[in-house]
Design an enzyme around this catalytic site. Structure first.
Site, PDB file in Angstrom:
ATOM      1  N   ASN A 132       0.086  -0.964   0.057  1.00  0.00           N
ATOM      2  CA  ASN A 132       0.243   0.340  -0.303  1.00  0.00           C
ATOM      3  C   ASN A 132       0.652   1.165  -0.032  1.00  0.00           C
ATOM      4  O   ASN A 132       0.109   2.294   0.068  1.00  0.00           O
ATOM      5  CB  ASN A 132      -1.048   0.651   1.297  1.00  0.00           C
ATOM      6  CG  ASN A 132       0.018  -0.046   2.513  1.00  0.00           C
ATOM      7  OD1 ASN A 132       0.878  -0.187   2.809  1.00  0.00           O
ATOM      8  ND2 ASN A 132      -1.230   0.423   4.084  1.00  0.00           N
ATOM      9  N   GLU A 133       2.354   1.708  -0.148  1.00  0.00           N
ATOM     10  CA  GLU A 133       3.315   2.681  -0.742  1.00  0.00           C
ATOM     11  C   GLU A 133       2.778   3.438  -0.910  1.00  0.00           C
ATOM     12  O   GLU A 133       2.384   4.796  -0.943  1.00  0.00           O
ATOM     13  CB  GLU A 133       4.452   1.768  -0.842  1.00  0.00           C
ATOM     14  CG  GLU A 133       4.994   1.259   0.340  1.00  0.00           C
ATOM     15  CD  GLU A 133       4.810   0.008   0.296  1.00  0.00           C
ATOM     16  OE1 GLU A 133       5.883  -1.018   1.508  1.00  0.00           O
ATOM     17  OE2 GLU A 133       3.797  -0.671  -0.297  1.00  0.00           O
ATOM     18  N   VAL A 134       3.001   3.511  -2.013  1.00  0.00           N
ATOM     19  CA  VAL A 134       1.890   4.407  -3.237  1.00  0.00           C
ATOM     20  C   VAL A 134       0.139   5.267  -2.596  1.00  0.00           C
ATOM     21  O   VAL A 134       0.516   6.314  -2.451  1.00  0.00           O
ATOM     22  CB  VAL A 134       1.786   4.178  -4.470  1.00  0.00           C
ATOM     23  CG1 VAL A 134       1.006   5.018  -5.893  1.00  0.00           C
ATOM     24  CG2 VAL A 134       3.227   3.947  -5.219  1.00  0.00           C
ATOM     25  N   ILE A 138       4.017   6.889  -0.497  1.00  0.00           N
ATOM     26  CA  ILE A 138       5.252   6.752  -0.455  1.00  0.00           C
ATOM     27  C   ILE A 138       5.520   6.202  -1.404  1.00  0.00           C
ATOM     28  O   ILE A 138       5.227   4.711  -2.075  1.00  0.00           O
ATOM     29  CB  ILE A 138       5.227   5.716   0.790  1.00  0.00           C
ATOM     30  CG1 ILE A 138       4.910   6.102   2.409  1.00  0.00           C
ATOM     31  CG2 ILE A 138       6.853   4.582   0.560  1.00  0.00           C
ATOM     32  CD1 ILE A 138       5.274   4.973   3.590  1.00  0.00           C
TER      33      ILE A 138
END
Length: 270
Positions: A132-134, A138
């Site tokens: 789930n970074e984007v 992130i």
């Protein structure tokens, strides 16, 4: 040292126990290095199984530690990233068989830690996986994109990194994110069996062949990913990134982000 190492036959079982959900912070990074120091000194010929406890393998980055870091200066972020990169590079290149026994949820950096093992066995039910970074602001480090492409292939690595979807064990298995599924009460036994498949007198041959399999990925990391990752500190600390961090924190925790020190306010979504 808060991680445990138990030898079962020829296989060393490493259980991550830094905190209840194995959120990845500097203490987690230190525990990983200490565990692998012990493996190299006390269990040098042992294949390795890496697992967690309870219903989580690893929740990924400890946002309580990292969002305030990303609200600071780029030099601190660059220094932190080199430490973070070193943990997964050490696991990725460890010259023995490594099997992730994914006992529960694995998100973001936690899923990356599973992916950089040579083989992944997951519980068949009750877990969720995702990067789930984007969606939380992130940028996915290029070095990890290359590792994920090595593990899963380019199309799956791109889809998971870009879209931030959450997957069930069946979906992850269908995509090749995990090699096989097992009932929870059989997971560790299966992971140990896989780790021990390489004969004891063929461990050095395994190590050489692993290096050969990874040679193109390591070349790409050195030549392409590492230069690109010099841009990461700016991408992690930009005004829009910080706004996304604050938005996600408030959604997750139900309270304002007290560490917010925005240089330029970005309007909240309506």
């Amino acid at each position: 040292m808060s991680w445990t190492i138990e030898q079962r036959g020829r296989v060393a079982i490493v259980t991550m126990t830094t905190n209840p959900v194995n959120a990845q912070n500097r203490a987690f990074f230190a525990d990983l290095h200490e565990a692998f120091d012990r493996l190299e000194s006390e269990y040098p010929e042992c294949p390795v199984v890496l697992t967690g406890t309870g219903a989580r393998f690893s929740a990924g980055l400890d946002l309580g530690e990292h969002f305030p870091l990303f609200a600071g200066d780029t030099a601190a972020v660059a220094s932190w990233f080199q430490d973070y990169r070193a943990t997964n590079m050490r696991l990725f290149t460890y010259p023995r068989p490594t099997v992730a026994a994914v006992n529960g949820h694995a998100f973001a950096g936690g899923l990356i830690t599973a992916a950089v093992c040579d083989y992944r066995v997951s519980v068949a039910e009750g877990a969720r996986f995702g990067l789930n970074e984007v969606p939380i602001g992130i940028p996915m480090p290029a070095v990890y994109v290359r590792m994920l492409a090595h593990a899963w292939g380019d199309p799956v690595a791109a889809r998971t990194c870009l879209l931030g979807e959450t997957f069930t064990p069946d979906q992850a298995h269908a995509l090749g994110m995990v090699h096989e599924l097992a009932p929870a009460d059989e997971l560790l036994d299966r992971a140990v069996a896989i780790a021990g498949q390489t004969p004891e007198d063929c461990i050095e041959q395994y190590a050489f062949t692993k290096r050969a399999c990874q040679a193109a990925s390591l070349r790409d990391i050195a030549d392409l990913a590492d230069p690109l990752d010099k841009e990461l500190p700016d991408g992690m600390t930009s005004d829009q990134a910080r706004h996304a961090h604050r938005r996600y924190w408030q959604q997750l925790k139900g309270r304002p982000a007290t560490w917010w020190t925005g240089r330029e306010e970005v309007p909240d979504e309506q």
